[in-house]
Design an enzyme around this catalytic site. Structure first.
Site, PDB file in Angstrom:
ATOM      1  N   ASP A  17       0.520  51.732 -36.477  1.00 52.21           N
ATOM      2  CA  ASP A  17       0.590  51.972 -35.033  1.00 52.21           C
ATOM      3  C   ASP A  17      -0.436  51.133 -34.290  1.00 52.21           C
ATOM      4  O   ASP A  17      -0.133  50.508 -33.274  1.00 52.21           O
ATOM      5  CB  ASP A  17       0.354  53.459 -34.727  1.00 52.21           C
ATOM      6  CG  ASP A  17       1.542  54.314 -35.117  1.00 52.21           C
ATOM      7  OD1 ASP A  17       2.674  53.829 -34.968  1.00 52.21           O
ATOM      8  OD2 ASP A  17       1.335  55.447 -35.568  1.00 52.21           O
TER       9      ASP A  17
ATOM     10  N   GLY B 250       7.050  48.170 -26.187  1.00 53.41           N
ATOM     11  CA  GLY B 250       8.076  47.274 -25.663  1.00 53.41           C
ATOM     12  C   GLY B 250       9.478  47.827 -25.741  1.00 53.41           C
ATOM     13  O   GLY B 250      10.221  47.838 -24.761  1.00 53.41           O
ATOM     14  N   MET B 251       9.900  48.326 -26.899  1.00 58.57           N
ATOM     15  CA  MET B 251      11.264  48.810 -27.055  1.00 58.57           C
ATOM     16  C   MET B 251      11.494  50.063 -26.223  1.00 58.57           C
ATOM     17  O   MET B 251      12.559  50.257 -25.642  1.00 58.57           O
ATOM     18  CB  MET B 251      11.555  49.092 -28.537  1.00 58.57           C
ATOM     19  CG  MET B 251      13.022  49.396 -28.808  1.00 58.57           C
ATOM     20  SD  MET B 251      14.147  48.156 -28.096  1.00 58.57           S
ATOM     21  CE  MET B 251      13.703  46.726 -29.079  1.00 58.57           C
TER      22      MET B 251
ATOM     23  N   ASP C 201     -21.430  63.562   7.287  1.00 59.66           N
ATOM     24  CA  ASP C 201     -22.128  63.151   6.058  1.00 59.66           C
ATOM     25  C   ASP C 201     -22.238  64.310   5.063  1.00 59.66           C
ATOM     26  O   ASP C 201     -22.758  64.133   3.964  1.00 59.66           O
ATOM     27  CB  ASP C 201     -23.545  62.654   6.386  1.00 59.66           C
ATOM     28  CG  ASP C 201     -23.547  61.223   6.906  1.00 59.66           C
ATOM     29  OD1 ASP C 201     -22.460  60.627   6.974  1.00 59.66           O
ATOM     30  OD2 ASP C 201     -24.632  60.712   7.245  1.00 59.66           O
TER      31      ASP C 201
END
EC number: 1.3.7.7
Length: 505
Positions: free
Chosen positions: A291, A426-427, A36
């Site tokens: 952006d 994504g790209m 502990d």
């Protein structure tokens, strides 16, 4: 008590030790069996401090079990009093040693007779409280102990506006950076900081607390109990608004303005809020940039402690236009507050401390990004979903050496960076796959707990991998939905094409 290999909140004694080791010249005695006593190692590893962790384990071994713990515990307290000369010694059992049902208050009374330091037994039920509730309770206990020593002879209110900051502690999420930013924010408003507790605070400083005009409690989890105690005893108002994000920071500043004007000062902060929002903080400008507009409508999930999960949900939904599919917390003890805070900002609310359930909910939601704890970071890596860490529990990379606050106007800049960098564009994702980028991952076709009733054959999996990453999850989700509705248990190329036709693509 339950057996688990991951816990979002530690046991009660961790909370007590966090408070004791945050104070200056306070020593903790942990009455516990071997196993502990990992707090010293954990704190030494994570906190970048030069001093040793002031915690001593009074080990429960077979000799102690045979003849009782009193002599050993009292001896350890007296020895540490002589060696370290602390102002306060805090004794805490652990969940395991609490089973012995010993009269530890009697041990403390005996040790107090032989010690120059004050000796306190942490007033915590180790089976009812977790790390956060125990920490708040221990801080309240220590504050009340030293305020009561004043016997009503409270110090006079300071001439200039001052404030106490309650709840900054060791092992907190970016607490040191947040404290520095809060001090700067209050200084800009003409408010001096009287006492910061417990981090870096002497127990004697507690008796200076009543001279402040008000108390600031930046975190829901820690400090509220002490602030409410001071409000009852001294009449000090408290501000429990977390200044995280542009909107909440402005709300916090207006709360300071209201309190100061109520107490006789004449202040007006609207021009300060305007200039900070428009010209100093980059977050407001960023939220209107192209952006950030690319993030609008993106799907995210948020999970963490009460303070950071609620604040992050508000920032994503109201300041950045990100759709929060669900927001959750592991702090089940304050579920009603959390639901009230986020119910209008997300589609669903999750109250759970089961990491497997959280993982399955993330896998089912298929968000574009996760904002969570260290565990959600692991889950995100398995599911190939980016994750921004916004809450404890955390590992070493979230104890940065550089300045990284989450509160105040500089905090808004840090959060804007975190949010934007957490989404995979994504790209970018597609190009990495086309050119064999280092981020290419295998297609994941099952939930976190592998309970999917559908199997993808090799040809269908290859075909799915050819689909650009930014639409792949949607195709996968629609295909599996079509397969279930048509009673298929295996997805082949034919099923994929049929699903495509059914979707009208």
């Amino acid at each position: 008590m339950k057996l688990a290999y991951w816990m979002y909140a530690g046991p009660a004694h961790i909370g007590t030790l966090r408070i004791a080791t945050s104070f200056k010249n306070v020593h903790a005695i942990m009455h516990a069996p071997l196993g502990d006593d990992y707090f010293n190692v954990m704190r030494s590893m994570l906190e970048r401090e030069r001093d040793f962790t002031p915690v001593t384990a009074s080990v429960v071994d077979r000799k102690v079990l045979g003849r009782g713990s009193q002599d050993k515990v009292v001896t350890n307290i007296v020895r540490k009093d002589q060696e370290e000369a602390p102002d306060l010694i805090v004794l805490t059992p652990t969940c395991t040693s609490s089973i012995l049902q010993e009269d530890l208050q009697n041990f403390v009374a005996r040790a107090q007779e032989q010690s120059k330091a004050d000796v306190l037994l942490a007033d915590v039920n180790h089976y009812r409280y977790n790390e956060f509730t125990a920490a708040d309770r221990t801080l309240t206990q220590i504050v009340s102990y030293y305020i009561e020593k004043l016997a009503g002879n409270l110090p006079a209110r300071s001439e200039k506006p001052t404030a106490n900051i309650l709840g900054i502690s060791t092992l907190g999420f970016h607490n040191h950076h947040d404290c520095r930013e809060l001090k700067q924010l209050l200084a800009d408003l003409g408010v001096e900081v009287n006492v910061v507790a417990p981090e870096g605070c002497s127990v004697h400083d507690i008796q200076k607390m009543p001279s402040a005009w008000f108390n600031v409690v930046p975190y829901r989890e820690l400090g509220r109990g002490a602030a409410e105690y001071l409000q009852r005893q001294t009449g000090q108002p408290l501000i429990d608004i977390t200044p995280m994000g542009i909107l909440q920071t402005a709300r916090f500043i207006r709360a300071v303005q209201q309190i100061l004007n109520t107490q006789g000062a004449r202040v007006e902060y609207e021009e300060y809020i305007r200039s900070q929002t428009l010209f100093v903080s980059q977050a407001a400008w960023f939220s209107r940039s192209i952006d950030c507009q690319n993030l609008q409508g993106k799907r995210a999930v948020v999970y963490g402690d009460l303070t950071h999960a609620a604040a992050m949900t508000r920032i994503l939904a109201r300041e950045m236009g990100v759709r929060v599919v669900w927001a959750g917390t592991f702090c089940k003890y304050d579920a009603e507050w959390f639901k009230a805070e986020v119910a209008d900002l997300c589609d669903e609310v999750l109250i759970s401390d089961d990491h497997a359930e959280v993982g399955d909910r993330i896998a089912a939601a298929e968000p574009a990004a996760i904002f969570g704890t260290q565990m959600e970071r692991h889950i995100g890596k398995r599911l190939n979903i980016p994750c921004g860490v916004i809450s404890s529990p955390i590992h070493i990379q979230n104890f940065p050496v550089g300045y990284r606050p989450f509160l105040g106007y500089e905090g808004t800049n840090q959060i804007a960076d975190l949010v934007y960098n957490s989404f995979t564009l994504g790209m970018e994702d597609h190009l990495l796959e086309v050119f064999g980028g280092h981020d290419t991952k295998e297609v994941i076709t099952k939930t976190m707990t592998a309970q999917s009733d559908l199997e993808w054959d090799e040809a269908a999996t290859r075909e799915l991998a050819k689909i650009p990453g930014f639409v792949r999850s949607k195709v996968k989700r629609n295909t599996e939905k079509f397969a279930r509705e048509s009673g298929r248990d295996k997805i082949t190329l034919e099923v994929m094409y049929a699903a495509k036709e059914a979707a009208g693509a």
